[in-house]
Design an enzyme around this catalytic site. Sequence first.
Site, PDB file in Angstrom:
ATOM      1  N   ASP A  98      20.584  67.185  29.162  1.00 17.19           N
ATOM      2  CA  ASP A  98      19.758  67.944  28.214  1.00 17.19           C
ATOM      3  C   ASP A  98      18.707  68.746  28.979  1.00 17.19           C
ATOM      4  O   ASP A  98      18.529  68.558  30.175  1.00 17.19           O
ATOM      5  CB  ASP A  98      19.097  66.977  27.216  1.00 17.19           C
ATOM      6  CG  ASP A  98      18.930  67.611  25.839  1.00 17.19           C
ATOM      7  OD1 ASP A  98      18.429  68.744  25.766  1.00 17.19           O
ATOM      8  OD2 ASP A  98      19.291  66.960  24.854  1.00 17.19           O
TER       9      ASP A  98
ATOM     10  N   ASP B  93      20.437  65.099  17.581  1.00 15.47           N
ATOM     11  CA  ASP B  93      20.651  65.783  18.848  1.00 15.47           C
ATOM     12  C   ASP B  93      20.771  64.731  19.942  1.00 15.47           C
ATOM     13  O   ASP B  93      19.785  64.100  20.332  1.00 15.47           O
ATOM     14  CB  ASP B  93      19.467  66.720  19.118  1.00 15.47           C
ATOM     15  CG  ASP B  93      19.783  67.739  20.192  1.00 15.47           C
ATOM     16  OD1 ASP B  93      20.874  67.682  20.782  1.00 15.47           O
ATOM     17  OD2 ASP B  93      18.917  68.607  20.439  1.00 15.47           O
ATOM     18  N   ALA B  94      22.003  64.499  20.404  1.00 16.56           N
ATOM     19  CA  ALA B  94      22.249  63.405  21.354  1.00 16.56           C
ATOM     20  C   ALA B  94      23.113  63.853  22.534  1.00 16.56           C
ATOM     21  O   ALA B  94      23.163  63.184  23.557  1.00 16.56           O
ATOM     22  CB  ALA B  94      22.926  62.241  20.629  1.00 16.56           C
ATOM     23  N   LYS B  95      23.816  64.986  22.382  1.00 14.72           N
ATOM     24  CA  LYS B  95      24.624  65.588  23.462  1.00 14.72           C
ATOM     25  C   LYS B  95      25.516  64.569  24.147  1.00 14.72           C
ATOM     26  O   LYS B  95      25.582  64.501  25.370  1.00 14.72           O
ATOM     27  CB  LYS B  95      23.711  66.326  24.444  1.00 14.72           C
ATOM     28  CG  LYS B  95      22.877  67.426  23.772  1.00 14.72           C
ATOM     29  CD  LYS B  95      22.115  68.301  24.729  1.00 14.72           C
ATOM     30  CE  LYS B  95      21.385  69.433  24.032  1.00 14.72           C
ATOM     31  NZ  LYS B  95      20.255  69.047  23.168  1.00 14.72           N
ATOM     32  N   ARG B  96      26.236  63.788  23.353  1.00 17.33           N
ATOM     33  CA  ARG B  96      27.131  62.778  23.886  1.00 17.33           C
ATOM     34  C   ARG B  96      28.380  63.401  24.487  1.00 17.33           C
ATOM     35  O   ARG B  96      28.794  64.498  24.066  1.00 17.33           O
ATOM     36  CB  ARG B  96      27.541  61.804  22.778  1.00 17.33           C
ATOM     37  CG  ARG B  96      26.398  61.070  22.073  1.00 17.33           C
ATOM     38  CD  ARG B  96      25.481  60.366  23.015  1.00 17.33           C
ATOM     39  NE  ARG B  96      24.611  59.409  22.348  1.00 17.33           N
ATOM     40  CZ  ARG B  96      23.400  59.071  22.779  1.00 17.33           C
ATOM     41  NH1 ARG B  96      22.875  59.635  23.853  1.00 17.33           N
ATOM     42  NH2 ARG B  96      22.686  58.164  22.151  1.00 17.33           N
TER      43      ARG B  96
END
Lengths: 270, 270
Positions: A98, B93-96
């Site tokens: 991120d 919002d974790a962008k895994r």
Amino acid sequence: MKFSQMLSSCWEKNDSLLCIGLDPTPARFPEKFKTSSRPIFDFCAEIIDATADLVCAFKPQIAYFSSSSAEQELIDIIDWIHTNHPGIPVILDAKRGDIGSTAAHYAKEVFERFKADCVTLSPYMGKDSVEPYLEYVEKGEFVLCRTSNKGGDDFQMLDIGGVPLYIKVAEKVAEWDINGQMGLVIGATYPEELKKARATVPELTFLVPGIGAQGGDINAAVKAGMNKDKTGLVINSSRAILYASKEADFAEKARAEALRTRDAINKARG
Amino acid sequence: MKFSQMLSSCWEKNDSLLCIGLDPTPARFPEKFKTSSRPIFDFCAEIIDATADLVCAFKPQIAYFSSSSAEQELIDIIDWIHTNHPGIPVILDAKRGDIGSTAAHYAKEVFERFKADCVTLSPYMGKDSVEPYLEYVEKGEFVLCRTSNKGGDDFQMLDIGGVPLYIKVAEKVAEWDINGQMGLVIGATYPEELKKARATVPELTFLVPGIGAQGGDINAAVKAGMNKDKTGLVINSSRAILYASKEADFAEKARAEALRTRDAINKARG
């Protein structure tokens, strides 16, 4: 102690490049954990105690804890390793990625809350998305490069002027790694690519998932990926060891499978 | 209700493409929260109540909660939105990004534990790393495409036979999206690339961070990114709204900034 030093010292002391991945799935635990109030912690602690002298690291996968609201068990299991098996590093597999201001919060979570020694990261957002982790100068970071899953081909093998994307990632990580903290994640399922990555970045350590349940060939992976000192690898096996037996002998069988795997790795090292 | 329907309905009902990002940093909260036992929840709830009629979505960033061991506050804040402001979708919002077996655990965490309506994902590990999320057919997924940070250039702009990587990602996501669940994350800081992505995938919704504190130009971003219906965008602002004032009037000032931003977006839509 620095992650890189912990790792080197375990490679030597335990004569092992094996990392055991802690992917706890309560449905696969032996019967006796059904009555435990903290089955994830109790199961992992038994596996750890049965195998700690055979490994160079343990790698808890955070999703297996967070999907069960088991953050406290994750904290406790990392503390268990540090307290009862000092010197063995813990790699928290979280694959974070991120912008810098958010990455600083993820780094705080991984290194201050969970007290892991190392973390896995995604490269997609570039240099400033990994920098906040590097500020923890004792800690380590493995960046996704060539992953062991089928979909790994979708982008990682795209051709950038004659060079696949994963090699571009390897080159960038080597460039960012000014302090000897960083390594790459490269799956055992692609020995040819392990070889190319090793030729590109001879000095980086590779975290290699994909043996065991994922079907990667140990001999081919080790020969392709090891460095000139016959180390430079952290070879992960999770399910094949954790779930070697579902009976009362699960810890004993896990140890036997860990021993078999460590020795197969060492045979391949020559 | 499906995430895509919730979003369309909020675009219309609130005449808004604005999403407020919940990135709670207790050090930046007004004085009165110093004595709160749950400052993160209390602060976010006041912001939400002051702005809910001006937004199309709220987007909590999970690292800001997990770095403070505030999982329960995250659960409660998402429940607060669903209970008190029904119909407004929550994007976690974790962008895994991980292999399928692990992604299934992340999906369980996001959709069953936290009960978010949508999640952000990383594309690097390819198709099978996003599939477990798609099995939740009511839910949405925004995949990182062209990010708003400086390091976004490192890989996303690499040339693949005349086409940059982020466009390859956009094409693949459109191909994977058989059920109308998926969208792309494209930063407001790159209007030229928003325009190219819109031309490539006219039907996908874009989550657009980077206005406000990150400096992206609203007018340029909206004109470049909107679809033929003058929607198709979820434009996120976090810090500029959350921290518009550190005084007792923080909620009022947050509302004023949200209103100003929503109206600036609408002016750009024409």
